[in-house]
Design an enzyme around this catalytic site. Structure first.
Site, PDB file in Angstrom:
ATOM      1  N   HIS A   1       4.912   0.695  19.495  1.00 47.57           N
ATOM      2  CA  HIS A   1       3.938   1.184  18.503  1.00 47.57           C
ATOM      3  C   HIS A   1       4.104   2.695  18.271  1.00 47.57           C
ATOM      4  O   HIS A   1       3.180   3.479  18.506  1.00 47.57           O
ATOM      5  CB  HIS A   1       2.501   0.854  18.959  1.00 47.57           C
ATOM      6  N   ILE A   2       5.302   3.050  17.783  1.00 49.71           N
ATOM      7  CA  ILE A   2       5.616   4.482  17.625  1.00 49.71           C
ATOM      8  C   ILE A   2       5.961   4.834  16.178  1.00 49.71           C
ATOM      9  O   ILE A   2       6.539   5.898  15.927  1.00 49.71           O
ATOM     10  CB  ILE A   2       6.775   4.917  18.552  1.00 49.71           C
TER      11      ILE A   2
ATOM     12  N   ARG B   1      -2.130  -8.599  -2.479  1.00 48.83           N
ATOM     13  CA  ARG B   1      -3.226  -9.295  -3.165  1.00 48.83           C
ATOM     14  C   ARG B   1      -3.327  -8.841  -4.612  1.00 48.83           C
ATOM     15  O   ARG B   1      -3.462  -9.624  -5.524  1.00 48.83           O
ATOM     16  CB  ARG B   1      -4.549  -9.046  -2.439  1.00 48.83           C
TER      17      ARG B   1
ATOM     18  N   ILE C   1       5.736  -3.483  11.181  1.00 49.74           N
ATOM     19  CA  ILE C   1       5.177  -2.182  11.598  1.00 49.74           C
ATOM     20  C   ILE C   1       3.692  -2.125  11.244  1.00 49.74           C
ATOM     21  O   ILE C   1       3.112  -1.044  11.188  1.00 49.74           O
ATOM     22  CB  ILE C   1       5.926  -0.990  10.952  1.00 49.74           C
ATOM     23  N   ALA C   2       3.082  -3.305  11.011  1.00 48.72           N
ATOM     24  CA  ALA C   2       1.681  -3.321  10.567  1.00 48.72           C
ATOM     25  C   ALA C   2       0.751  -3.318  11.770  1.00 48.72           C
ATOM     26  O   ALA C   2       0.341  -2.245  12.258  1.00 48.72           O
ATOM     27  CB  ALA C   2       1.447  -4.525   9.672  1.00 48.72           C
ATOM     28  N   ARG C   3       0.403  -4.466  12.257  1.00 51.14           N
ATOM     29  CA  ARG C   3      -0.465  -4.624  13.418  1.00 51.14           C
ATOM     30  C   ARG C   3      -0.086  -5.903  14.123  1.00 51.14           C
ATOM     31  O   ARG C   3       0.306  -6.881  13.474  1.00 51.14           O
ATOM     32  CB  ARG C   3      -1.939  -4.753  12.991  1.00 51.14           C
TER      33      ARG C   3
ATOM     34  N   GLU D   1      -0.976  -6.022  22.576  1.00 49.09           N
ATOM     35  CA  GLU D   1      -0.235  -4.873  23.114  1.00 49.09           C
ATOM     36  C   GLU D   1      -1.151  -3.993  23.979  1.00 49.09           C
ATOM     37  O   GLU D   1      -2.363  -3.964  23.740  1.00 49.09           O
ATOM     38  CB  GLU D   1       0.386  -4.049  21.964  1.00 49.09           C
TER      39      GLU D   1
ATOM     40  N   GLY E   1       0.859  -1.188   0.000  1.00 51.36           N
ATOM     41  CA  GLY E   1       0.000   0.000   0.000  1.00 51.36           C
ATOM     42  C   GLY E   1       0.892   1.234   0.000  1.00 51.36           C
ATOM     43  O   GLY E   1       2.043   1.186  -0.440  1.00 51.36           O
ATOM     44  N   ARG E   2       0.341   2.340   0.518  1.00 53.08           N
ATOM     45  CA  ARG E   2       1.104   3.598   0.492  1.00 53.08           C
ATOM     46  C   ARG E   2       2.403   3.491   1.294  1.00 53.08           C
ATOM     47  O   ARG E   2       3.462   3.935   0.841  1.00 53.08           O
ATOM     48  CB  ARG E   2       0.243   4.727   1.074  1.00 53.08           C
ATOM     49  N   ILE E   3       2.329   2.892   2.484  1.00 52.12           N
ATOM     50  CA  ILE E   3       3.530   2.822   3.331  1.00 52.12           C
ATOM     51  C   ILE E   3       4.520   1.817   2.754  1.00 52.12           C
ATOM     52  O   ILE E   3       5.728   2.069   2.706  1.00 52.12           O
ATOM     53  CB  ILE E   3       3.144   2.485   4.791  1.00 52.12           C
TER      54      ILE E   3
HETATM   55  C1  DGY Z   1      -2.072   3.894  12.621  1.00 49.32           C
HETATM   56  O1  DGY Z   1      -2.295   5.056  12.288  1.00 49.32           O
HETATM   57  O2  DGY Z   1      -2.792   2.956  12.270  1.00 49.32           O
HETATM   58  C2  DGY Z   1      -0.892   3.676  13.487  1.00 49.32           C
HETATM   59  O3  DGY Z   1      -0.640   2.324  13.707  1.00 49.32           O
HETATM   60  C3  DGY Z   1      -1.082   4.390  14.811  1.00 49.32           C
HETATM   61  O4  DGY Z   1      -2.115   3.761  15.510  1.00 49.32           O
END
Ligand code: DGY
Length: 327
Positions: free
Chosen positions: A287-288, A179, A238-240, A269, A156-158
């Site tokens: 989560h920063i 996908r 860095i997703a979830r 978390e 995606g964008r990130i």
């Molecule tokens: C988001 O914007 O989804 C980041 O994980 C911060 O919660």
């Protein structure tokens, strides 16, 4: 006529909340601790809109208990905490905060990948413990990023912003799995090649995970997937939390199946799996990834823009269910 009432369920910048106060009656959460769902329901009585963050759960039970609610605006890009179809069914508009955090989050993903590959926190802890007595040719020798193969799971964008950094800044061949494949004119500038997920795992020297969390991405990376990776590879999430099976990851890190991991997000978390805390070859952050002052302000501002537009007959800039506006 009385002003509509809104709830700011997460502490944020005072001057940004003041923008809401100019138009609405505003109740705020002035602590960094989120409210329980029962408390949130209680405070949402009579409120037309709510400003939330990633940890606040909005589901059918809450919506049924808060019939005055018209707009749910999160300052996060991720919205797995919100049941969007349930909101749509009840005519509640939902907005998130994409784009404004893309570059900041990609910077952090890259930093975490570098810290992981070059063993920065592990070596710092060693130094602080006073254990640095002599130089050694292999002391904290890690893996290069430049020229190594960057694997991106979720383009995606990130994901694209990370790929661009790897391709242009570090000369990394970029492979990705998503996908849907990007059109050729978008793949070209990123130097990115689409591959099947298993091939991505087998070929990547540094794997970065950037897929949104959903039922279909739950434990997308578990024991089987980790065992496909190179022994020298790193994994950065860095997703979830929940996209990676943290217990399996800790076991495979301890077994040396992959070299190291960098994690900004965790299952359950802010609790972190104790086996991960016991691993030395993992860099852990709370989560920063989007946490710069400028970006957190931009995310909060966008949520407020959305809330104001939603409750004053405007067009919210980043609605997730704009069909609600047509009703
Ligand atoms: C988001 O914007 O989804 C980041 O994980 C911060 O919660």
């Amino acid at each position: 006529m009385s002003k509509p009432s809104v709830l700011v369920a997460r502490k944020t910048f005072d001057d940004i909340v003041d923008r809401l106060r100019q138009r609405f009656e505003v109740e705020t959460n002035d602590s960094d601790t989120g409210w329980s769902q029962d408390e949130l329901i209680r405070r949402l009585q009579g409120k037309a809109g709510v400003y939330i963050a990633g940890g606040d759960k909005i589901d059918a039970k809450l919506l049924d208990a808060c019939p005055d609610l018209k707009a749910v605006c999160t300052m996060a890009v991720g919205y797995n905490n919100i049941d969007v179809p349930a909101c749509t069914a009840r005519g509640v508009l939902v907005t998130n905060a994409p784009d404004v955090l893309t570059e900041t989050t990609a910077d952090f993903g890259f930093a975490l990948m570098m810290a992981t590959a070059r063993r920065i926190t592990e070596s710092e802890h060693f130094l602080r413990r006073g254990e640095w007595k002599q130089w050694s040719v292999t002391m904290f020798a890690g893996a290069d990023l430049h020229g190594a193969t960057l694997g991106v799971l979720g383009m995606g964008r990130i994901g694209a912003a990370i790929a661009r950094r790897g391709h242009l800044g570090f000369g990394m061949p970029v492979i990705y799995h998503n996908r849907s494949r990007l059109p050729a004119d978008q793949e070209g500038p990123l130097g990115a090649q689409w591959v099947e997920k298993d091939e991505l795992l087998q070929r990547a020297d540094h794997l970065v995970i950037v897929v949104p969390y959903s039922a279909s991405s739950h434990h997308l990376i578990g024991q089987r997937e980790l065992r496909l990776m190179k022994k020298t590879a790193t994994l950065t999430n860095i997703a979830r939390g929940g996209v990676v099976d943290d217990a399996a990851l800790a076991a495979e890190l301890q077994a040396g199946t992959i070299a190291a991991a960098g994690l900004d997000v965790f299952e359950g978390e802010p609790t972190v799996h104790p086996a991960l805390l016991a691993c030395t070859n993992v860099v852990l952050t709370p989560h920063i990834a989007s946490a710069t002052i400028a970006t957190r302000r931009a995310m909060s501002d966008l949520a407020v823009d959305n809330l104001i537009a939603a409750l004053t007959g405007g067009v919210p800039p980043t609605a997730l269910n704009p069909e609600v506006l047509k009703r």
